[in-house]
Design a protein around this motif. Structure first.
Motif, short mmCIF file in Angstrom:
data_model
loop_
_atom_site.label_atom_id
_atom_site.label_comp_id
_atom_site.label_asym_id
_atom_site.label_seq_id
_atom_site.Cartn_x
_atom_site.Cartn_y
_atom_site.Cartn_z
N ALA A 125 0.83 -1.21 0.00
CA ALA A 125 0.00 0.00 0.00
C ALA A 125 0.86 1.26 0.00
O ALA A 125 0.58 2.22 -0.71
CB ALA A 125 -0.95 -0.01 1.20
N LYS A 126 1.92 1.24 0.79
CA LYS A 126 2.81 2.40 0.85
C LYS A 126 3.50 2.61 -0.49
O LYS A 126 3.61 3.74 -0.98
CB LYS A 126 3.83 2.20 1.97
N LEU A 127 3.96 1.53 -1.11
CA LEU A 127 4.59 1.64 -2.42
C LEU A 127 3.61 2.19 -3.45
O LEU A 127 3.99 3.03 -4.28
CB LEU A 127 5.14 0.27 -2.86
N ALA A 128 2.35 1.77 -3.39
CA ALA A 128 1.34 2.30 -4.31
C ALA A 128 1.17 3.81 -4.11
O ALA A 128 1.06 4.56 -5.08
CB ALA A 128 0.01 1.57 -4.12
N ARG A 129 1.17 4.27 -2.84
CA ARG A 129 1.08 5.72 -2.58
C ARG A 129 2.29 6.44 -3.15
O ARG A 129 2.18 7.51 -3.74
CB ARG A 129 0.96 6.00 -1.09
N TYR A 130 3.47 5.85 -2.96
CA TYR A 130 4.69 6.46 -3.48
C TYR A 130 4.65 6.52 -5.01
O TYR A 130 5.10 7.49 -5.61
CB TYR A 130 5.92 5.70 -3.02
N GLU A 131 4.12 5.48 -5.64
CA GLU A 131 4.01 5.47 -7.10
C GLU A 131 3.10 6.61 -7.58
O GLU A 131 3.40 7.27 -8.57
CB GLU A 131 3.48 4.13 -7.61
N ARG A 132 1.99 6.83 -6.86
CA ARG A 132 1.10 7.94 -7.23
C ARG A 132 1.81 9.28 -7.06
O ARG A 132 1.68 10.17 -7.90
CB ARG A 132 -0.19 7.89 -6.40
N THR A 133 2.57 9.41 -6.00
CA THR A 133 3.33 10.65 -5.78
C THR A 133 4.35 10.83 -6.89
O THR A 133 4.53 11.93 -7.42
CB THR A 133 4.03 10.62 -4.41
N ARG A 134 5.01 9.75 -7.27
CA ARG A 134 6.01 9.80 -8.35
C ARG A 134 5.36 10.29 -9.65
O ARG A 134 5.89 11.16 -10.33
CB ARG A 134 6.62 8.42 -8.54
N GLU A 135 4.21 9.72 -9.98
CA GLU A 135 3.51 10.13 -11.22
C GLU A 135 3.12 11.60 -11.15
O GLU A 135 3.23 12.32 -12.14
CB GLU A 135 2.29 9.25 -11.45
N ARG A 136 2.68 12.05 -9.97
CA ARG A 136 2.32 13.46 -9.81
C ARG A 136 3.53 14.36 -10.00
O ARG A 136 3.47 15.39 -10.68
CB ARG A 136 1.68 13.68 -8.44
N LEU A 137 4.66 13.97 -9.41
CA LEU A 137 5.88 14.78 -9.55
C LEU A 137 6.37 14.81 -10.99
O LEU A 137 6.78 15.85 -11.49
CB LEU A 137 6.98 14.25 -8.63
N LEU A 138 6.37 13.65 -11.63
CA LEU A 138 6.85 13.60 -13.02
C LEU A 138 5.92 14.37 -13.95
O LEU A 138 6.38 14.99 -14.91
CB LEU A 138 7.01 12.16 -13.49
N ASP A 139 4.62 14.31 -13.71
CA ASP A 139 3.64 15.05 -14.49
C ASP A 139 3.84 14.86 -15.99
O ASP A 139 3.92 15.82 -16.75
CB ASP A 139 3.68 16.53 -14.11
N GLY A 140 4.00 13.60 -16.41
CA GLY A 140 4.15 13.28 -17.83
C GLY A 140 5.57 13.36 -18.36
O GLY A 140 5.82 13.03 -19.52
N ARG A 141 6.50 13.80 -17.53
CA ARG A 141 7.90 13.90 -17.96
C ARG A 141 8.63 12.59 -17.67
O ARG A 141 8.22 11.82 -16.82
CB ARG A 141 8.62 15.02 -17.20
N THR A 142 9.73 12.40 -18.36
CA THR A 142 10.60 11.28 -18.02
C THR A 142 11.42 11.70 -16.80
O THR A 142 11.49 12.89 -16.46
CB THR A 142 11.57 10.95 -19.17
#
Length: 187
Positions: A125-142
């Motif tokens: 569950a924590k990793l899934a939250r971190y993945e969502r945060t990662r996607e938000r930070l990247l915002d479509g960027r590599t």
């Protein structure tokens, strides 16, 4: 490391209320520092008294007024001083689950397996939250684009460390569960 350093790190993201910090702590620094809301509020009061943060009151309709905290110049200087200090030795692992696993041969093996399964679910569950945060930070960027153009890369780097930690927890849980199951089947 003192809680104040983690609070200052979180405030580098911008002005926040104590409530916002408590809620956002999970997304910003919880992968390396934990604190209760009460601890955060007490620390913010101390930091304000020491001139490290400033608070402004925002009036709200139908809700209590809230105080928004931001780093002062003294707070930013304290962050710079803290970053310049050599880090302390890495924290030793202090994990009650590992003590229970250490005792697995004389305790209730099913209780140990249940505890490991619980940790596996927590880490997933924590990793899934971190993945969502990662996607938000990247915002479509590599990642390369992020590192080249983001204003601050520290939050992303610490997020990657938290993700690695949880992935390793998941790997270990799977290994431990397999070994415990094999041992139980062989008896």
């Amino acid at each position: 490391m003192a809680l104040r350093n983690a609070v200052m790190a979180a405030l580098l993201e911008g002005e926040a209320s104590g409530y916002d910090l408590a809620k956002g702590f999970d997304a910003s620094v919880a992968n390396f520092w934990m604190a209760t809301p009460q601890q955060l509020y007490r620390e913010l009061e101390r930091m304000e008294a020491e001139g490290l943060v400033a608070a402004r009151v925002v009036e709200q309709e139908r809700r209590p007024n809230k105080r928004l905290f931001s780093l002062t110049e003294a707070g930013l200087a304290a962050v710079r001083d803290y970053v310049a200090e050599p880090p302390a030795r890495p924290t030793a692992i202090r994990d009650e689950l590992l003590v229970k696993v250490q005792c697995a041969d004389v305790g209730d093996p099913e209780a140990v397996r249940a505890a490991i399964t619980g940790r596996r679910e927590w880490s997933a569950a924590k990793l899934a939250r971190y993945e969502r945060t990662r996607e938000r930070l990247l915002d479509g960027r590599t990642e390369d684009e992020y590192f080249a153009h983001a204003e601050r890369i520290g939050p992303y780097l610490t997020l990657l460390r938290g993700m690695s930690f949880e992935r390793e927890n998941l790997r270990w849980c799977e290994l431990a569960l397999r070994r415990l199951e094999r041992r139980a089947a062989a008896r």
